[in-house]
Structure formats: C-alpha cells, structure tokens
Design a protein around this motif. Sequence first.
Motif, short mmCIF file in Angstrom:
data_model
loop_
_atom_site.label_atom_id
_atom_site.label_comp_id
_atom_site.label_asym_id
_atom_site.label_seq_id
_atom_site.Cartn_x
_atom_site.Cartn_y
_atom_site.Cartn_z
N HIS A 137 -8.57 7.55 -3.75
CA HIS A 137 -7.31 7.26 -3.33
C HIS A 137 -7.43 6.32 -1.92
CE1 HIS A 137 -5.25 8.84 -6.58
NE2 HIS A 137 -5.78 10.23 -6.07
N ASN A 138 -8.46 6.34 -1.25
CA ASN A 138 -8.77 5.47 0.02
C ASN A 138 -8.95 4.01 -0.78
OD1 ASN A 138 -8.52 7.08 2.08
ND2 ASN A 138 -10.55 7.91 2.15
N GLY A 139 -9.53 3.73 -1.98
CA GLY A 139 -9.65 2.44 -2.55
C GLY A 139 -8.24 2.05 -2.76
N HIS A 140 -7.38 3.03 -3.36
CA HIS A 140 -6.13 2.53 -3.73
C HIS A 140 -5.36 2.11 -2.65
CE1 HIS A 140 -6.48 5.63 -7.37
NE2 HIS A 140 -6.83 4.15 -7.64
N ALA A 141 -5.47 2.81 -1.65
CA ALA A 141 -4.69 2.47 -0.12
C ALA A 141 -5.33 1.04 0.19
CB ALA A 141 -4.96 3.45 0.76
N ASP A 142 -6.56 0.61 0.03
CA ASP A 142 -7.05 -0.51 0.62
C ASP A 142 -6.48 -1.63 -0.46
OD1 ASP A 142 -8.83 -1.99 2.35
OD2 ASP A 142 -10.20 -2.28 0.23
N LEU A 143 -6.36 -1.58 -1.67
CA LEU A 143 -5.82 -2.47 -2.47
C LEU A 143 -4.26 -2.51 -2.18
CD1 LEU A 143 -7.01 -1.43 -5.89
CD2 LEU A 143 -7.78 -3.46 -4.83
N ILE A 144 -3.64 -1.60 -1.69
CA ILE A 144 -2.04 -1.77 -1.26
C ILE A 144 -2.16 -2.59 -0.10
CG2 ILE A 144 -0.21 -0.70 -0.58
CD1 ILE A 144 -0.82 1.55 -2.38
N ARG A 145 -3.05 -2.30 0.69
CA ARG A 145 -3.24 -2.93 2.31
C ARG A 145 -3.59 -4.57 1.89
NH1 ARG A 145 -6.66 -5.43 4.24
NH2 ARG A 145 -8.26 -4.58 3.02
N GLU A 146 -4.40 -4.70 1.07
CA GLU A 146 -4.75 -6.25 0.78
C GLU A 146 -3.64 -7.11 0.19
OE1 GLU A 146 -8.08 -6.49 -1.86
OE2 GLU A 146 -9.51 -5.25 -0.59
N GLN A 147 -2.66 -6.34 -0.40
CA GLN A 147 -1.61 -6.96 -0.95
C GLN A 147 -0.58 -7.41 0.00
OE1 GLN A 147 -1.03 -7.96 -4.45
NE2 GLN A 147 -2.87 -7.43 -4.56
N ILE A 148 -0.55 -6.47 1.01
CA ILE A 148 0.38 -6.82 2.30
C ILE A 148 0.00 -7.92 3.25
CG2 ILE A 148 1.33 -5.66 4.59
CD1 ILE A 148 1.20 -2.83 2.76
N ASP A 149 -1.40 -7.69 3.58
CA ASP A 149 -1.79 -9.03 4.63
C ASP A 149 -3.05 -9.87 3.94
OD1 ASP A 149 -4.54 -7.29 4.30
OD2 ASP A 149 -4.19 -6.22 6.34
N GLY A 150 -3.22 -9.50 2.78
CA GLY A 150 -4.28 -10.68 2.13
C GLY A 150 -5.80 -10.68 2.69
N THR A 151 -5.90 -9.65 3.56
CA THR A 151 -7.39 -9.49 4.03
C THR A 151 -8.07 -8.98 2.91
OG1 THR A 151 -6.73 -9.58 6.27
CG2 THR A 151 -8.81 -8.83 5.60
N THR A 152 -9.43 -9.26 2.47
CA THR A 152 -10.15 -8.57 1.62
C THR A 152 -11.49 -8.35 2.49
OG1 THR A 152 -11.09 -10.68 0.48
CG2 THR A 152 -9.05 -9.66 -0.39
N GLY A 153 -12.42 -7.52 1.84
CA GLY A 153 -13.66 -7.20 2.52
C GLY A 153 -14.54 -8.02 1.56
N ALA A 154 -15.65 -8.40 2.52
CA ALA A 154 -16.74 -9.03 2.09
C ALA A 154 -18.14 -8.60 1.58
CB ALA A 154 -16.94 -9.98 3.15
#
Length: 122
Positions: free
Chosen positions: A105-122
């Motif tokens: 679910h932390n992964g799900h939260a990260d995907l939601i956040r990426e949809q909001i701010d467009g920042t992705t992990g490298a």
Amino acid sequence: MTLLGLVQHMAEVERNWFQRAFAGQKVSPVFGENNVDGFALQPGRGLDEAMAAWQAEVARGRELIAEASLDDSGSLSEQEAGHVGDQGVSLRWIMVHLIEEYARHNGHADLIREQIDGTTGA
C-alpha cells in the motif's frame, strides 16, 4: 483509490489481523459495516480522523501482542484460511504479512503521489 482510503484501509487491516485473527475478538469494522475494507470515503471524515483511527488500531494491536511469542497463534475462518492455506496462523506469519501489506500500500500511495506531482523515482 485515495490516500485517505489507504489510511482507513490500514486501520482495518490492523484491526483484522491483531484483534480478530490473533486475539479472536469479535469487533466490528473500524469505519462501519458498509465499509469492511476501509476504502470507502465518507463526507466530513478527513485525514485527522482517519489517522487517529489508524493510530488507535496500531496501539491496540501492540497491546494485544506485547507479551506474546512469535510462535503464538490465532485462527482464521474457513473462508480466510482458503486464502492462507491453514486456519492456524502464527504471530510471526501475521507480522510478515503486515510488512507485505504496508509495503504494497505504500507503493500504491507512491503511484497516487506520482499522478499528482509527476515526480518519479530513479
């Protein structure tokens, strides 16, 4: 799926595994009978209330396992056992499962956040 729904869901996960499965308590869903997985949102319920509920469930779970051994076990219903493979489930198994659940679910939260701010992990 929302971040608020994820917090609510994790409150329900904590209640389910520690109070119901491990301690064998008959407790109702955290956010009502019509929201057994916790994901549904209610007008007027905000993050503060959801976080308080989640923190209360974490605290209650800690109380229930404070004196327990990792080899102590609880039991699942026949239906739940069908997903796990056995009606008996050790505290060790529950703890590992909760690590998996939080990671997922932390992964799900990260995907939601990426949809909001467009920042992705490298």
